[in-house]
Design an enzyme around this catalytic site. Structure first.
Site, PDB file in Angstrom:
ATOM      1  N   ARG A 172       0.850  -1.196   0.000  1.00 24.21           N
ATOM      2  CA  ARG A 172       0.000   0.000   0.000  1.00 24.21           C
ATOM      3  C   ARG A 172       0.889   1.250   0.000  1.00 24.21           C
ATOM      4  NH1 ARG A 172      -0.420  -2.015   5.439  1.00 24.21           N
ATOM      5  NH2 ARG A 172      -2.319  -3.148   4.877  1.00 24.21           N
ATOM      6  N   LYS A 186       4.401  -7.825   5.018  1.00 25.48           N
ATOM      7  CA  LYS A 186       3.797  -8.777   5.951  1.00 25.48           C
ATOM      8  C   LYS A 186       2.327  -9.026   5.668  1.00 25.48           C
ATOM      9  CE  LYS A 186       4.567  -6.713   9.808  1.00 25.48           C
ATOM     10  NZ  LYS A 186       4.463  -6.539  11.261  1.00 25.48           N
ATOM     11  N   TYR A 212      12.241   7.679  16.991  1.00 27.83           N
ATOM     12  CA  TYR A 212      11.868   7.639  15.576  1.00 27.83           C
ATOM     13  C   TYR A 212      12.923   8.311  14.718  1.00 27.83           C
ATOM     14  CZ  TYR A 212       9.498   8.723  11.192  1.00 27.83           C
ATOM     15  OH  TYR A 212       9.181   8.849   9.860  1.00 27.83           O
ATOM     16  N   LYS A 219      15.152   6.699  11.535  1.00 32.82           N
ATOM     17  CA  LYS A 219      15.133   7.185  10.154  1.00 32.82           C
ATOM     18  C   LYS A 219      16.517   7.659   9.719  1.00 32.82           C
ATOM     19  CE  LYS A 219      12.198   7.176   7.776  1.00 32.82           C
ATOM     20  NZ  LYS A 219      11.632   6.089   6.920  1.00 32.82           N
TER      21      LYS A 219
END
Length: 288
Positions: free
Chosen positions: A15, A37, A164, A168
């Protein structure tokens, strides 16, 4: 020049941006391995590897849906091997899979920290590790593209979501290091990041998007496509931002990615010089 006959391995391509990149390549009749997954429908997010494969085939490409958790070394090795066996090699790797939690240190659980780092940093490194032998063998302009931000060690980008941001930046450090490591093999290794927030179903899991000004994933797909057409022996080690890169390449029709909009919700990790150049190019080139 096109991607016809080339094989792409895209993590997290069931997606969103990953699927958009796959569909853009499919229009050139490329071969695409969808490694993700999602084999069964997610409770709140649309799309599986099998629905993505159907879309890719309808768009003109050849698809190979593979159930793959990029945290699992054996699954990664098997997915890479399946792709090479099916299509005769791998020419382009897109490290798209990512996990996000915009939380400060005290609010970030250890489980969430481990998830982000095992997917974003470790997963990107590991998928690259097992794809590299096939990319070295490719004589079709081989590339690695990580969907990660420009490297920036500024406090502003870390202070609100340390875990986070670290994860990244790990993806971006893979670009920095592997660009140098693989230059002798003429493999281009680059990063691509959006200027604005991108309207994907996954973004709704982070927060309310109803008041955000978003662009479609197509802008990232078009930018990625242009990267893949670059000479991999010369174009490497770049940290690209979608609109800026497209404008540098002569594309000015930005209206197609969000008709009628001129002000957008900016993404994270954007250096001041990028924003300055964007403003200058918008003033010079216009929107259409």
């Amino acid at each position: 020049m096109s991607l016809q006959g080339k094989t792409l391995f895209i993590s997290g391509a069931s997606r969103g941006i990953g699927l958009a990149i796959a569909l853009r390549a499919a229009r050139d009749k490329a071969n695409i391995a969808i490694a993700a997954k999602t084999a069964t429908p997610h409770p709140t997010l649309p799309g599986t590897i099998y629905t993505a494969a159907e879309e890719i085939e309808k768009a003109g490409g050849k698809a190979l849906p593979i159930v793959c958790d990029i945290r699992d070394e054996e699954q990664v090795k098997n997915a890479i091997d399946q792709t090479a066996a099916k299509f005769g090699g791998i020419d382009i790797l897109v490290n798209n899979a990512s996990a996000i939690s915009l939380t400060n240190t005290q609010e970030t659980t250890v489980k969430k920290y481990d998830l982000m780092h095992s997917i974003n940093g470790r997963g990107t490194w590991m998928v690259s590790k097992y794809a590299i032998p096939h990319l070295i063998k490719s004589d079709k302009n081989p590339h690695i593209l990580n969907l990660s931000p420009p490297l920036s060690m500024k406090e502003a980008w870390f202070k609100n979501n340390v875990a986070y941001t670290m994860s990244k930046m790990n993806m971006s450090m893979c670009v920095l290091g592997m660009a140098g490591e693989l230059r002798k093999h003429k493999i281009g290794v680059n990063a691509l990041w959006p200027l604005t927030l991108i309207g994907t179903a996954a973004l709704t899991q982070v927060g309310d998007t109803s008041k955000m000004k978003l662009r479609t994933p197509d802008i990232m797909a078009d930018a990625a496509y242009e990267v893949f057409l670059k000479d991999s022996s010369k174009f490497s080690g770049n940290f690209l931002v979608d609109e800026l890169f497209l404008r540098r390449e002569g594309f000015t029709n930005m209206d197609q990615y969000a008709p009628g909009e001129r002000k957008f919700s900016p993404d994270f990790f954007l250096p001041d010089e990028v924003l300055k150049e964007i403003d200058e190019l918008r003033a010079k080139q216009g929107w259409n």
